[in-house]
Design an enzyme around this catalytic site. Structure first.
Site, PDB file in Angstrom:
ATOM      1  N   GLY A  49      49.092  16.349 -47.319  1.00  0.00           N
ATOM      2  CA  GLY A  49      49.827  15.746 -46.208  1.00  0.00           C
ATOM      3  C   GLY A  49      49.660  16.661 -45.003  1.00  0.00           C
ATOM      4  CB  ALA A  50      48.546  15.998 -41.543  1.00  0.00           C
ATOM      5  NE  ARG A  89      42.380  17.592 -48.342  1.00  0.00           N
ATOM      6  CZ  ARG A  89      43.232  16.543 -48.454  1.00  0.00           C
ATOM      7  NH1 ARG A  89      44.538  16.756 -48.414  1.00  0.00           N
ATOM      8  NH2 ARG A  89      42.766  15.313 -48.591  1.00  0.00           N
ATOM      9  CG  ASP A 234      45.479  13.218 -42.716  1.00  0.00           C
ATOM     10  OD1 ASP A 234      45.903  12.112 -43.108  1.00  0.00           O
ATOM     11  OD2 ASP A 234      45.641  14.276 -43.350  1.00  0.00           O
ATOM     12  CG  ASN A 244      46.935   7.958 -42.621  1.00  0.00           C
ATOM     13  OD1 ASN A 244      47.415   9.091 -42.721  1.00  0.00           O
ATOM     14  ND2 ASN A 244      47.420   6.943 -43.302  1.00  0.00           N
ATOM     15  CE  LYS A 245      44.690  10.017 -48.747  1.00  0.00           C
ATOM     16  NZ  LYS A 245      43.597  10.913 -49.228  1.00  0.00           N
TER      17      LYS A 245
HETATM   18  O1  MRU Z   1      44.803  13.357 -48.928  1.00  0.00           O
HETATM   19  P1  MRU Z   1      46.226  13.493 -48.496  1.00  0.00           P
HETATM   20  O2  MRU Z   1      47.187  13.073 -49.541  1.00  0.00           O
HETATM   21  O3  MRU Z   1      46.520  14.856 -47.910  1.00  0.00           O
HETATM   22  O4  MRU Z   1      46.368  12.446 -47.301  1.00  0.00           O
HETATM   23  C1  MRU Z   1      47.599  12.373 -46.654  1.00  0.00           C
HETATM   24  C2  MRU Z   1      47.672  11.281 -45.645  1.00  0.00           C
HETATM   25  O5  MRU Z   1      46.724  10.586 -45.386  1.00  0.00           O
HETATM   26  C3  MRU Z   1      48.968  11.155 -44.908  1.00  0.00           C
HETATM   27  O6  MRU Z   1      49.174   9.826 -44.518  1.00  0.00           O
HETATM   28  C4  MRU Z   1      48.921  12.034 -43.651  1.00  0.00           C
HETATM   29  O7  MRU Z   1      48.515  13.336 -43.956  1.00  0.00           O
HETATM   30  C5  MRU Z   1      50.236  12.076 -42.966  1.00  0.00           C
HETATM   31  S1  MRU Z   1      51.458  12.929 -43.903  1.00  0.00           S
HETATM   32  C6  MRU Z   1      52.879  12.912 -42.975  1.00  0.00           C
END
Ligand code: MRU
Length: 331
Positions: A49-50, A89, A234, A244-245
């Site tokens: 999560g960012a 990452r 992100d 984003n994801k």
């Molecule tokens: O691969 P991840 O689980 O780190 O991806 C996270 C996301 O895509 C979240 O939507 C993003 O980081 C926002 S978290 C507040």
């Protein structure tokens, strides 16, 4: 209570992470005192999560400083190890941002770095509460139906941040205001951040939710079962394009077709002034095994290869609004 969940904290000379790969079955903490262990935890998504990555990056500099003191690193070695954390990452700008924020404090020593990292955490929690209020205000003024049915993707809650959450913070706020009917939770590939983590957080809040396969999201929206989609980010480029994801852009396309708002929620630390357009955002590609295997068991034929991008970019033309702690930008 979910509001007490802490994805990370400084604890007895090291960084304590709540291992997100073990949830919701087990509560496991990782006590990180070495750079290699932190990078491994980041890459395995034990911390993810960012905004949580931003805090982990900031504390990671303290981890490197202390390891360097123990092992007698020179300045060049320390800089190299910090860079490895920063690059663990590539898509979430918060990771590099968290590292960069505390770096000027390194000459002042580890206590100064830790104090700045604690400020990163404190400010993120404050920002998330403001995002929750701003986002709930905007949605309630734009969407007539009551109670609201919200769709979300991935995990953007306390676990993904320093506390409370971004998109999930808005959902919590809507729930607190008594206007929320239910949340469609996309299960989220590859590590089921939705069905393991978002569902866990919502369950602890008593928020009614339905976990659905990622592939169901567009259909749920086109069938008129959701009133608004809210996701995190992100990295947000200067023009508003949002990484984003993986799967987020499909949700946005469906929202555009159905005529319902697609809302992005993120603190200012996720806005990247150095990236003009979404095309310039590096998309992390993850191990093929996450797609070719299920629960550690190979399911695809031996000869199959996989394409496993962790993120996608939603062009700003598909975004209705981006919510941050200072307000809402409409597009
Ligand atoms: O691969 P991840 O689980 O780190 O991806 C996270 C996301 O895509 C979240 O939507 C993003 O980081 C926002 S978290 C507040």
């Amino acid at each position: 209570m979910a509001t007490d969940i802490r994805s990370l904290a400084w604890h007895e000379g090291g960084l304590r992470l709540l291992d997100q790969t073990a949830l919701p079955q087990r509560i496991v903490y990782l006590d990180i005192t070495e750079v290699d262990a932190l990078i491994d935890a980041i890459r395995r998504l034990a911390v993810r999560g960012a905004p949580a990555l931003g805090a982990a990056g900031a504390y990671g500099v303290a981890v490197a400083l202390l390891q360097g003191e123990r092992e007698g690193w020179d300045a060049a070695r320390l800089a190299g190890e910090v860079k490895r954390i920063r690059d663990a990452r590539p898509t979430a700008v918060n990771l590099a941002g968290g590292v960069d924020r505390v770096l000027p404090l390194v000459p002042a020593g580890v206590d100064a770095v830790l104090a700045e990292a604690a400020a990163v955490v404190r400010e993120d929690v404050e920002a998330n509460h403001a995002i929750g209020r701003n986002g709930a205000d905007w949605i309630m003024s734009r969407v007539e139906r009551r109670p609201l049915r919200v769709l979300t993707h991935c995990n953007t809650g306390s676990l993904a941040t320093a506390g409370w959450g971004t998109a999930l913070g808005i959902i919590r706020e809507l729930h607190a205001r008594g206007v929320l009917e239910l949340v469609y939770v996309d299960e989220t590939r590859p590590l089921l951040q939705g069905s393991r983590l978002t569902a866990w957080e919502l369950e602890q809040e008593g928020i009614v939710h339905l976990v659905q396969p990622d592939g169901a999201a567009a259909s749920t929206i086109l069938r008129g079962l959701a009133d608004v989609a809210v996701i995190g980010a992100d990295r947000i480029a200067v023009n508003g394009d949002t990484a984003n994801k993986i799967g987020s852009v499909g949700v946005a396309l469906a929202c555009a077709d159905a005529g319902i708002p697609f809302v992005v929620a993120a603190p200012l630390t996720t806005f990247d002034d150095a990236t003009a357009h979404g095309d310039d955002i590096t998309i992390e590609e993850r191990p093929e095994s996450e797609v070719l295997e299920w629960g550690g068991v190979r399911v695809a034929p031996a000869g199959s290869r996989a394409f496993n991008p962790a993120f996608d970019v939603t062009p700003v033309r598909l975004i209705s609004a981006i919510v941050n702690e200072t307000g809402v930008r409409e597009y």
